[in-house]
Structure formats: C-alpha cells, structure tokens
Design a protein around this motif. Structure first.
Motif, PDB file in Angstrom:
ATOM      1  N   THR A  40       0.849  -1.188   0.000  1.00  0.00           N
ATOM      2  CA  THR A  40       0.000   0.000   0.000  1.00  0.00           C
ATOM      3  C   THR A  40       0.884   1.237   0.000  1.00  0.00           C
ATOM      4  O   THR A  40       1.976   1.240   0.574  1.00  0.00           O
ATOM      5  N   THR A 174     -11.441   2.092  -2.893  1.00  0.00           N
ATOM      6  CA  THR A 174     -12.603   2.137  -2.005  1.00  0.00           C
ATOM      7  C   THR A 174     -13.115   3.564  -1.813  1.00  0.00           C
ATOM      8  O   THR A 174     -13.971   3.813  -0.967  1.00  0.00           O
ATOM      9  N   ALA A 182     -16.453  -1.195   1.377  1.00  0.00           N
ATOM     10  CA  ALA A 182     -15.008  -1.067   1.190  1.00  0.00           C
ATOM     11  C   ALA A 182     -14.277  -2.251   1.796  1.00  0.00           C
ATOM     12  O   ALA A 182     -13.346  -2.802   1.198  1.00  0.00           O
ATOM     13  N   SER A 183     -14.690  -2.657   2.986  1.00  0.00           N
ATOM     14  CA  SER A 183     -14.055  -3.798   3.645  1.00  0.00           C
ATOM     15  C   SER A 183     -14.228  -5.067   2.822  1.00  0.00           C
ATOM     16  O   SER A 183     -13.311  -5.886   2.707  1.00  0.00           O
ATOM     17  N   LEU A 186     -11.836  -4.909  -0.124  1.00  0.00           N
ATOM     18  CA  LEU A 186     -10.464  -5.157   0.338  1.00  0.00           C
ATOM     19  C   LEU A 186     -10.253  -6.632   0.654  1.00  0.00           C
ATOM     20  O   LEU A 186      -9.178  -7.188   0.408  1.00  0.00           O
ATOM     21  N   THR A 203      -3.596   4.857  -1.737  1.00  0.00           N
ATOM     22  CA  THR A 203      -4.708   5.268  -0.878  1.00  0.00           C
ATOM     23  C   THR A 203      -4.291   6.413   0.034  1.00  0.00           C
ATOM     24  O   THR A 203      -3.116   6.555   0.375  1.00  0.00           O
ATOM     25  N   VAL A 208      -7.276   1.514   4.988  1.00  0.00           N
ATOM     26  CA  VAL A 208      -7.011   0.703   3.794  1.00  0.00           C
ATOM     27  C   VAL A 208      -5.557   0.253   3.792  1.00  0.00           C
ATOM     28  O   VAL A 208      -5.245  -0.910   3.513  1.00  0.00           O
ATOM     29  N   ARG A 211      -4.404  -2.953   5.478  1.00  0.00           N
ATOM     30  CA  ARG A 211      -4.731  -4.260   4.909  1.00  0.00           C
ATOM     31  C   ARG A 211      -3.577  -4.835   4.089  1.00  0.00           C
ATOM     32  O   ARG A 211      -3.594  -6.016   3.745  1.00  0.00           O
TER      33      ARG A 211
END
Length: 230
Positions: A40, A174, A182-183, A186, A203, A208, A211
């Motif tokens: 991420t 998301t 969103a969850s 993901l 992001t 987020v 994750r």
C-alpha cells in the motif's frame, strides 16, 4: 530453477514535469516489489502518489532512472511496445469504476481482451470465469446501472484480472464506497493476493493501508518505507 525477477524494480526513478518552472513530482526512488506482495502507498494529496502510479503503470515516462517490469527494461521500449506491455502485464482498478453503462457486466470484462487474438466466445468465457472469481456469477448479465457500488467495483476488478496480469494497480479503490462495502472489496483483494497476485494499492486512507503486508509513504515526492504499527 532460475529465480523469477521482481515484478517491479525501480532504480533511481524520478519524474519532473517541464516548466517553466519545472516541477519535481517524484524524487529518485529505489523500490523492489516482489511477486505475491500486497503493497500500500499512502500520503497526502499532492504528495506524488498519482505520479508514482503513472510511472509504475507505464502511463508516464520517467525523467531519470530505470524501471524493470517482470525483468523487462521499460525505458528501452518504444511507445507502442510500452502500451502492449502495459496491456499484457498490468491490471488497473480505479475509484470511479469506468464501466460502460450499456454493456453487461460480462461484456465490460470481456472488453479488456478485445485486442487479443481470441474468438469472441473465448473472450466471453474468460470474462465469465473472472466474474465467478470475484463472486458475481449471479450478475453476469446485469448492466452497471443496476449494480451496487461494491458490485461495480467487483466488475472492475474482474476486468483488471481477466488477462492474468503480473501486477494489479489500484488507485483509491474504495474511495466511492461505504465502510462495509469497502471492507468487502479489500477482502476480495486479499483473496486474490493469497493466490499469488501482486497488488499495489494507492490510498489516502490509513484503514485501507493497514490491509497490506507492506506500506510505503510519499511526502513531497519522497518515498519511504513505513512500519505497519497502527
């Protein structure tokens, strides 16, 4: 057995937009993303996240440095070959879905294969398989206008993975979804990663970023590794 190269290898790569005055969007970056990683990338607006995504996604050409994608030196390619490489090895997922409203979910996914030398029946079958993969086998004939936001993003993900790319690049995937949806999206990305897909998510949302298995931060065009401790 020969070890596979990293999916992404950046060596001193930077991006400066010409002026006047010139604007440095991304300062020299060294980065390796290995096969099967879930990375991420966070940072405030204007920090350089979009510039990073455009470089890794072969949408922009670096000002300096080298970029190897699956071991291929992208800087040595002409524009046509870079475009072909992008289409073959990179899948994109965007915040705004970018689905054609008058095409069914399956047709939207199959469009990602239209420039490949395959019969239409083969493209549609692969599109069906991709939609099954993201849990939308019951919505293959639905138009985007009849789908929820989460379902539309799942169609977009199916379109991105239908060609079996080496890298999935997600830009605020998301951003248009509520927390619960969103969850769910993901979780789908985590499932795809668990079977070997390399994923990079851009992001601004730290929830987020949590994750991923590895997090990077960009500030003022400078990238740094971040420990995921939050």
């Amino acid at each position: 057995m020969t070890e596979q190269p990293p999916v992404v290898e950046l060596c001193g790569i930077s991006l400066t937009y010409p002026g006047p005055p010139p604007v440095t969007a991304l300062r020299p970056v060294d980065l390796i993303v290995r096969r099967g990683e879930f990375v991420t990338v966070t940072g405030p607006s204007g920090a350089g996240k979009s510039s990073f995504l455009n470089l890794v996604g072969l949408l922009d050409m670096q000002t300096s440095g080298s970029y190897l994608l699956d071991g291929i030196d992208t800087g040595a390619l002409c524009d046509r070959d870079r475009t072909a490489l992008r289409g073959r090895l990179i899948g994109f997922v965007f915040q705004s879905f970018h689905l054609l409203p008058y095409r069914t979910a399956m047709e939207n996914v199959a469009l990602a294969l239209v420039y490949r030398k395959q019969k239409r029946t083969e493209r549609m079958e692969r599109a069906r398989e991709a939609l099954v993969r993201v849990g939308l086998e019951h919505r293959i004939d639905a138009l985007p206008t009849t789908l929820s936001g989460g379902e539309r993003q799942r169609v977009a993900i199916a379109r991105a993975v239908v060609s079996n790319p080496s890298l999935l690049l997600c830009d605020e995937p998301t951003g248009n979804l509520d927390t619960r949806t969103a969850s769910s999206v993901l979780s789908l990305l985590e499932e795809l990663n668990s079977v070997g897909l390399t994923i990079v998510v851009i992001t601004h949302d730290l929830a987020v970023a949590r994750r991923g298995s590895r997090s990077l931060e960009i500030r003022d065009g400078q990238m740094s590794e971040q420990a995921i401790t939050w």
